[in-house]
Design an enzyme around this catalytic site. Structure first.
Site, PDB file in Angstrom:
ATOM      1  N   SER A  28      46.662  39.445  35.290  1.00  0.00           N
ATOM      2  CA  SER A  28      47.645  40.416  34.815  1.00  0.00           C
ATOM      3  C   SER A  28      46.960  41.693  34.334  1.00  0.00           C
ATOM      4  O   SER A  28      45.844  41.647  33.802  1.00  0.00           O
ATOM      5  CB  SER A  28      48.401  39.778  33.644  1.00  0.00           C
ATOM      6  OG  SER A  28      49.143  40.738  32.950  1.00  0.00           O
ATOM      7  N   TYR A  32      48.240  35.413  25.194  1.00  0.00           N
ATOM      8  CA  TYR A  32      48.520  35.277  26.633  1.00  0.00           C
ATOM      9  C   TYR A  32      47.431  35.976  27.449  1.00  0.00           C
ATOM     10  O   TYR A  32      46.884  35.413  28.394  1.00  0.00           O
ATOM     11  CB  TYR A  32      49.902  35.865  26.959  1.00  0.00           C
ATOM     12  CG  TYR A  32      50.121  36.098  28.437  1.00  0.00           C
ATOM     13  CD1 TYR A  32      50.325  35.033  29.298  1.00  0.00           C
ATOM     14  CD2 TYR A  32      50.102  37.402  28.976  1.00  0.00           C
ATOM     15  CE1 TYR A  32      50.501  35.251  30.662  1.00  0.00           C
ATOM     16  CE2 TYR A  32      50.278  37.618  30.330  1.00  0.00           C
ATOM     17  CZ  TYR A  32      50.478  36.545  31.161  1.00  0.00           C
ATOM     18  OH  TYR A  32      50.643  36.755  32.511  1.00  0.00           O
ATOM     19  N   LYS A  49      44.479  34.623  30.234  1.00  0.00           N
ATOM     20  CA  LYS A  49      44.264  35.148  31.599  1.00  0.00           C
ATOM     21  C   LYS A  49      42.796  35.526  31.797  1.00  0.00           C
ATOM     22  O   LYS A  49      42.189  35.227  32.815  1.00  0.00           O
ATOM     23  CB  LYS A  49      45.160  36.363  31.858  1.00  0.00           C
ATOM     24  CG  LYS A  49      46.623  36.011  32.046  1.00  0.00           C
ATOM     25  CD  LYS A  49      46.858  35.352  33.393  1.00  0.00           C
ATOM     26  CE  LYS A  49      48.128  34.549  33.429  1.00  0.00           C
ATOM     27  NZ  LYS A  49      48.338  33.727  34.593  1.00  0.00           N
TER      28      LYS A  49
HETATM   29  P1  NAD Z   1      57.428  31.892  36.235  1.00  0.00           P
HETATM   30  O1  NAD Z   1      57.565  31.331  34.841  1.00  0.00           O
HETATM   31  O2  NAD Z   1      58.664  32.180  36.988  1.00  0.00           O
HETATM   32  O3  NAD Z   1      56.512  30.909  37.116  1.00  0.00           O
HETATM   33  C1  NAD Z   1      55.527  30.071  36.559  1.00  0.00           C
HETATM   34  C2  NAD Z   1      55.855  28.642  36.996  1.00  0.00           C
HETATM   35  O4  NAD Z   1      54.837  27.758  36.504  1.00  0.00           O
HETATM   36  C3  NAD Z   1      57.195  28.143  36.444  1.00  0.00           C
HETATM   37  O5  NAD Z   1      57.968  27.626  37.517  1.00  0.00           O
HETATM   38  C4  NAD Z   1      56.808  27.008  35.461  1.00  0.00           C
HETATM   39  O6  NAD Z   1      57.771  25.988  35.432  1.00  0.00           O
HETATM   40  C5  NAD Z   1      55.467  26.564  36.041  1.00  0.00           C
HETATM   41  N1  NAD Z   1      54.539  25.974  35.074  1.00  0.00           N
HETATM   42  C6  NAD Z   1      54.147  26.481  33.879  1.00  0.00           C
HETATM   43  N2  NAD Z   1      53.288  25.623  33.287  1.00  0.00           N
HETATM   44  C7  NAD Z   1      53.121  24.577  34.128  1.00  0.00           C
HETATM   45  C8  NAD Z   1      52.360  23.382  34.067  1.00  0.00           C
HETATM   46  N3  NAD Z   1      51.626  23.054  33.001  1.00  0.00           N
HETATM   47  N4  NAD Z   1      52.427  22.520  35.114  1.00  0.00           N
HETATM   48  C9  NAD Z   1      53.182  22.813  36.199  1.00  0.00           C
HETATM   49  N5  NAD Z   1      53.939  23.923  36.311  1.00  0.00           N
HETATM   50  C10 NAD Z   1      53.914  24.792  35.271  1.00  0.00           C
HETATM   51  O7  NAD Z   1      56.504  33.176  36.114  1.00  0.00           O
HETATM   52  P2  NAD Z   1      56.140  34.297  37.190  1.00  0.00           P
HETATM   53  O8  NAD Z   1      56.658  35.573  36.679  1.00  0.00           O
HETATM   54  O9  NAD Z   1      56.481  33.843  38.553  1.00  0.00           O
HETATM   55  O10 NAD Z   1      54.557  34.326  36.984  1.00  0.00           O
HETATM   56  C11 NAD Z   1      53.676  33.646  37.839  1.00  0.00           C
HETATM   57  C12 NAD Z   1      52.256  33.937  37.403  1.00  0.00           C
HETATM   58  O11 NAD Z   1      52.037  35.337  37.419  1.00  0.00           O
HETATM   59  C13 NAD Z   1      51.933  33.487  35.982  1.00  0.00           C
HETATM   60  O12 NAD Z   1      50.605  32.994  35.968  1.00  0.00           O
HETATM   61  C14 NAD Z   1      52.000  34.769  35.178  1.00  0.00           C
HETATM   62  O13 NAD Z   1      51.176  34.717  34.041  1.00  0.00           O
HETATM   63  C15 NAD Z   1      51.503  35.779  36.190  1.00  0.00           C
HETATM   64  N6  NAD Z   1      51.972  37.145  35.923  1.00  0.00           N
HETATM   65  C16 NAD Z   1      53.316  37.394  35.805  1.00  0.00           C
HETATM   66  C17 NAD Z   1      53.757  38.680  35.534  1.00  0.00           C
HETATM   67  C18 NAD Z   1      55.218  38.983  35.346  1.00  0.00           C
HETATM   68  O14 NAD Z   1      55.540  39.990  34.701  1.00  0.00           O
HETATM   69  N7  NAD Z   1      56.140  38.187  35.891  1.00  0.00           N
HETATM   70  C19 NAD Z   1      52.825  39.728  35.417  1.00  0.00           C
HETATM   71  C20 NAD Z   1      51.471  39.452  35.562  1.00  0.00           C
HETATM   72  C21 NAD Z   1      51.055  38.142  35.817  1.00  0.00           C
HETATM   73  C1  WQD Z   2      57.911  47.731  30.196  1.00  0.00           C
HETATM   74  C2  WQD Z   2      58.284  49.010  29.446  1.00  0.00           C
HETATM   75  C3  WQD Z   2      58.365  48.710  27.065  1.00  0.00           C
HETATM   76  C4  WQD Z   2      61.831  45.983  27.186  1.00  0.00           C
HETATM   77  C5  WQD Z   2      54.403  42.817  30.138  1.00  0.00           C
HETATM   78  C6  WQD Z   2      53.169  42.036  29.819  1.00  0.00           C
HETATM   79  C7  WQD Z   2      52.247  42.029  30.997  1.00  0.00           C
HETATM   80  C8  WQD Z   2      52.948  41.557  32.261  1.00  0.00           C
HETATM   81  C9  WQD Z   2      54.192  42.321  32.501  1.00  0.00           C
HETATM   82  C10 WQD Z   2      52.591  39.180  32.412  1.00  0.00           C
HETATM   83  C11 WQD Z   2      57.467  49.233  28.167  1.00  0.00           C
HETATM   84  C12 WQD Z   2      59.733  49.041  27.604  1.00  0.00           C
HETATM   85  C13 WQD Z   2      60.800  46.835  27.518  1.00  0.00           C
HETATM   86  C14 WQD Z   2      62.940  46.501  26.451  1.00  0.00           C
HETATM   87  C15 WQD Z   2      61.895  48.667  26.466  1.00  0.00           C
HETATM   88  N1  WQD Z   2      53.337  40.170  32.158  1.00  0.00           N
HETATM   89  N2  WQD Z   2      60.823  48.139  27.169  1.00  0.00           N
HETATM   90  N3  WQD Z   2      62.910  47.827  26.132  1.00  0.00           N
HETATM   91  O1  WQD Z   2      54.890  45.317  28.309  1.00  0.00           O
HETATM   92  O2  WQD Z   2      54.338  46.598  30.431  1.00  0.00           O
HETATM   93  O3  WQD Z   2      54.041  44.165  30.374  1.00  0.00           O
HETATM   94  O4  WQD Z   2      55.001  42.266  31.329  1.00  0.00           O
HETATM   95  O5  WQD Z   2      51.449  39.166  32.724  1.00  0.00           O
HETATM   96  O6  WQD Z   2      51.219  41.165  30.660  1.00  0.00           O
HETATM   97  O7  WQD Z   2      52.524  42.626  28.695  1.00  0.00           O
HETATM   98  O8  WQD Z   2      56.322  45.047  30.391  1.00  0.00           O
HETATM   99  O9  WQD Z   2      58.708  44.856  30.892  1.00  0.00           O
HETATM  100  O10 WQD Z   2      57.920  44.277  28.552  1.00  0.00           O
HETATM  101  O11 WQD Z   2      57.910  46.643  29.278  1.00  0.00           O
HETATM  102  O12 WQD Z   2      61.923  49.850  26.152  1.00  0.00           O
HETATM  103  O13 WQD Z   2      63.881  45.785  26.103  1.00  0.00           O
HETATM  104  O14 WQD Z   2      59.646  48.889  28.993  1.00  0.00           O
HETATM  105  O15 WQD Z   2      58.128  49.323  25.821  1.00  0.00           O
HETATM  106  O16 WQD Z   2      57.295  50.618  28.017  1.00  0.00           O
HETATM  107  P1  WQD Z   2      54.869  45.364  29.764  1.00  0.00           P
HETATM  108  P2  WQD Z   2      57.778  45.117  29.758  1.00  0.00           P
END
Ligand code: NAD
Ligand code: WQD
Length: 343
Positions: A126, A150, A154
């Site tokens: 991330s 978190y 990562k």
């Molecule tokens: P998500 O929660 O939809 O998917 C994650 C899945 O993993 C879920 O289905 C959950 O049930 C499963 N899971 C969690 N712990 C588990 C375990 N111990 N055993 C088996 N299954 C398990 O999330 P997503 O948004 O699809 O994210 C996928 C990956 O991408 C994650 O690693 C997340 O950290 C990373 N990521 C997400 C974002 C985002 O904003 N969505 C941004 C950057 C990185």
């Molecule tokens: C986006 C923008 C907020 C909600 C997070 C994690 C990052 C990754 C993606 C997993 C910012 C603003 C948000 C609201 C708002 N996840 N905001 N009102 O913080 O960039 O990233 O999600 O890996 O690790 O940190 O994403 O969607 O929370 O915010 O004004 O109700 O929207 O301040 O500017 P962020 P976000």
């Protein structure tokens, strides 16, 4: 490279990645404990692709369940490791849950890979690992400085993989996603949070009348309109980046880290305005205080992934908000309504 194990295979990003991999005729083995998903997304992936996947309800924290998957599924060529807990705010409140699930779960997975001689992995990292970067767009060699548990999980998992790649001859692609957004164009799969932690799903729920208004976290940032700017990336583009990563693993050995973003940012107000266009009415919002630990602006430099991964984002903001609205309006209860109908 044919048979891929997808951890967290029922989740948001995985379900879109599954579709893209199935298009390219990969054989998929999915594993999920449904802590943040349900079987319905897997059913819909099969419906959309017209192909079958093999699914195991298993928890990464349970080594027996994990070994069972590897025993049953001989010859896994690569793993795409999505499974994790992912809420920044929750990780501050429950750090031990995050370290246990994300670190111990990943260690169990890597042990199983070692035991069953699986040497290729793509890992979901991330942009959170960059914290508040000194320079934007941020490049992959920028210093990492997480500010929450978190993000620490990562970064630790990245390091464990980089060390394992050296010691055990593994091939590793680490993808640092910026802000995933949007849904599949069919409206059949999408993000399904009970309480949205991210901007776009929150805006969607306000647009649908599930929540009253969006709270904009500050309008005094040093950005063009004072609200936070982020690099939003369409989830189908993100899915494609995983296909490219698997291709990369076929052709090269070693470890690679790539930003998955567009290099372009949008502010919170621009996102709300674009969403209003998509849904055809104003989305109510209020300017509130800054969110603790937030940053003003971040975008990812996409040059390295373009050159080495041969991947570039194809979709723009309109595709993200249109698809997000289609998913939200056609599935007002996410996957839950279908799950109830089916039981
Ligand atoms: P998500 O929660 O939809 O998917 C994650 C899945 O993993 C879920 O289905 C959950 O049930 C499963 N899971 C969690 N712990 C588990 C375990 N111990 N055993 C088996 N299954 C398990 O999330 P997503 O948004 O699809 O994210 C996928 C990956 O991408 C994650 O690693 C997340 O950290 C990373 N990521 C997400 C974002 C985002 O904003 N969505 C941004 C950057 C990185
Ligand atoms: C986006 C923008 C907020 C909600 C997070 C994690 C990052 C990754 C993606 C997993 C910012 C603003 C948000 C609201 C708002 N996840 N905001 N009102 O913080 O960039 O990233 O999600 O890996 O690790 O940190 O994403 O969607 O929370 O915010 O004004 O109700 O929207 O301040 O500017 P962020 P976000």
């Amino acid at each position: 490279m044919k048979k891929i194990l997808i951890t967290g295979g029922a989740g948001y990003i995985a379900s879109h990645t599954n579709i893209e991999l199935l298009k390219d005729n990969y054989e998929l083995v999915l594993l999920d404990n449904f802590s943040n998903s349900s079987m319905e997304s897997v059913n819909r992936v099969e419906e959309l692709s017209g192909k079958k996947v093999r699914f195991y309800q298993a928890d990464l924290l349970n080594s027996d369940q994990l070994n069972h998957v590897f025993e049953q599924e001989k010859n896994i060529d690569a793993v795409i490791h999505f499974a994790a807990l992912k809420s920044v705010g929750e990780s501050v409140e429950k750090p031990l849950d995050y370290y246990e699930n994300n670190i111990s779960g990943s260690l169990n997975l890597y042990r199983a890979m070692q035991k069953y001689q699986v040497k290729n992995i793509v890992f979901s990292s991330s942009a959170t690992v960059y914290g508040d970067p000194d320079e934007i767009p941020v490049k992959e060699d920028a210093p990492t400085r997480c500010t929450n548990p978190y993000g620490h999980t990562k970064l630790m998992m990245e390091q464990i993989l980089l060390d394992s790649a050296k010691a055990y001859d593994w091939n590793v692609v680490i993808l640092r996603y910026f802000n995933p957004a949007g849904a599949h164009e069919s409206g059949r799969i999408g993000e399904d949070p009970e309480y949205p932690a991210n901007l776009l799903p929150f805006v969607s729920q306000v647009a649908a009348g599930v929540r009253e208004k969006v709270m904009v976290f500050g309008n005094d940032w040093e950005t063009h309109d004072g609200t936070g700017v982020r690099d939003y990336i369409h989830v189908v583009d993100l899915a494609q980046a995983h296909v490219k990563s698997i291709e990369k693993l076929k052709n090269s050995s070693g470890s690679f880290i790539y930003n998955i973003g567009t290099g372009r940012g949008y502010s919170v107000l621009e996102m709300i305005s674009a969403f209003s266009q998509a849904c055809g009415h104003d989305v109510p919002y209020e300017i509130g205080p800054r969110r603790e630990g937030d940053i003003g602006e971040v975008m990812g430099d996409p040059q390295k992934s373009a050159q080495e991964l041969k991947w570039t984002a194809q979709y723009g903001l309109k595709d993200m908000v249109d698809s997000a609205w289609k998913w939200q309006s056609e599935n007002p209860q996410g996957y839950r309504s279908s799950t109830q109908e089916n039981t």
